[in-house]
Design an enzyme around this catalytic site. Structure first.
Site, PDB file in Angstrom:
ATOM      1  N   LYS A   1       0.832  -1.210   0.000  1.00  0.00           N
ATOM      2  CA  LYS A   1       0.000   0.000   0.000  1.00  0.00           C
ATOM      3  C   LYS A   1       0.860   1.251   0.000  1.00  0.00           C
ATOM      4  CE  LYS A   1      -4.480  -0.515   2.221  1.00  0.00           C
ATOM      5  NZ  LYS A   1      -5.201  -0.276   3.460  1.00  0.00           N
ATOM      6  N   ILE A   2       0.599   2.113  -0.978  1.00  0.00           N
ATOM      7  CA  ILE A   2       1.321   3.390  -1.093  1.00  0.00           C
ATOM      8  C   ILE A   2       0.275   4.506  -1.149  1.00  0.00           C
ATOM      9  CG2 ILE A   2       2.816   4.791  -2.592  1.00  0.00           C
ATOM     10  CD1 ILE A   2       4.114   2.190  -3.552  1.00  0.00           C
TER      11      ILE A   2
END
Length: 373
Positions: free
Chosen positions: A146-147
């Site tokens: 997750k970014i």
């Protein structure tokens, strides 16, 4: 048994429309107790997401972490390292539970997400480095890193996708930023192709936050007048406009060229679908946003409510762009500064995750001292 049949009917109806049902929760207790297996079997669950807030809650409350914290204390590891070990172990174990789903869906679902340290949200290079480290540490093909969709996150998404890593882009609030996210994804696929990666192995979702948009805009409408007619209309309209943008971008020639090389479209994921305002139906962000090729990641209370009494009426998103745009035109005309709304939401989103990460570090740090002492 009757309950399970009803549960299956609503969730199967969603699944049949093309909605992938993911759980917005992950903890060691759920992994070890078989909680995921039950939901996969009975609730059409095909994925799970974690975030710093979820981990902070689990590690502070669950005795399942005691033994590992004691071992880490004995080994004298740093708090940061301990947190990484604990979270990557949980995500790896969850990924193994979802592996059969991953295989049966040809790699589309059966995904488990793990977030880069939210304190890096405004640092592109460190985000890239950590995303690569997490991918290697978990070492499972059904992981998604997750970014956040901050301005610094956008080039990081391109670079990480370019390394052949699957990415869940989080904290997207506006359609404008979402378009930049899709562009970053396509650029990442082009880079991955240049780097010799198999494009069909890369999967991505774009997590578009829903309930928080209503919370913020409703608060501003309430300040104008009680019972404002635009109350509760923004979040669904916003997500529907995002879906129209998705349909547009993933039918361009640029996309078609990548698809011909085996690339997969980056699906819109509806995040933050638990209802915060008790005057709204608790399944509204599920019922109203059912559409093909989307993901809805639900907290367990929303999943249970959906199973029990959702009002699934087919695809309610496709073809709604004009009326959704009208809602936004009306909000702007009413004096809502939408740019300010989205900026406030992103800032608050990053801060919330940072705060939770700090709480997680504090919790683990205190336990390391206790065990080590």
């Amino acid at each position: 048994m009757g309950g399970h049949l009803v549960a299956n009917a609503n969730l199967k109806a969603l699944s049949d429309i093309g909605v992938s049902i993911w759980l917005d929760d992950l903890s060691r207790n759920r992994i070890r107790s078989g909680g995921f297996d039950d939901l996969i079997a009975e609730y059409h669950l095909v994925g799970a997401t974690s975030n710093p807030t979820i981990f902070a809650g689990a590690v502070s409350k669950e005795p399942e972490y005691d033994e590992q914290v004691a071992e880490l204390a004995k080994a004298g590891v740093s708090t940061d390292q301990a947190v990484r070990t604990i979270t990557t172990d949980d995500v790896r174990d969850a990924a193994d539970i979802f592996r059969p789903v991953h295989e049966s869906t040809g790699g589309v679902d059966g995904r488990v997400s793990l977030e880069v340290d939210p304190r890096l949200a405004h640092d592109t290079d460190k985000t890239v480095a950590e995303a690569i480290d997490l991918w290697k540490a978990v070492d499972r093909p059904n992981l998604m890193v997750k970014i956040p969709a901050t301005l610094a996150g956008l080039p990081a998404i391109t670079k990480v996708i370019g390394e052949g890593i699957s990415v869940n882009v989080t904290l997207i609030f506006s359609v404008e930023r979402y378009r930049q996210v899709m562009d970053a994804y396509l650029a990442g696929l082009e880079l991955a192709e240049a780097n010799g990666h198999d494009l069909s192995s890369i999967e991505s979702v774009a997590s578009f936050f829903v309930s928080r948009v209503d919370t913020e805009i409703d608060k501003r409408l309430d300040a104008m007048r009680e019972g404002h007619p635009l109350r509760g209309k923004a979040a669904i309209a916003n997500a529907r406009l995002a879906y129209a943008a998705y349909q547009e971008v993933f039918s361009t020639e640029r996309w078609n060229a990548l698809q011909a090389q085996g690339a997969r479209a980056q699906r819109p994921l509806w995040a933050s679908t638990g209802v915060k305002d008790k005057s709204y139906s608790d399944t509204r962000y599920v019922d109203e946003l059912a559409a093909p090729n989307t993901v809805n990641t639900m907290p367990e209370s929303t999943l249970q409510a959906t199973a029990d009494h959702a009002d699934v009426r087919g695809d309610l998103v496709t073809g709604t762009a004009a009326e959704s745009q009208q809602v936004f035109d009306d909000l702007a005309a009413a004096g809502i500064d939408l740019d300010d709304v989205f900026k406030a939401l992103e800032t608050e989103g990053v801060e919330k995750f940072e705060k939770s990460w700090t709480e997680l570090l504090d919790t683990v740090g205190q336990r390391l001292v206790r065990e080590g002492g």
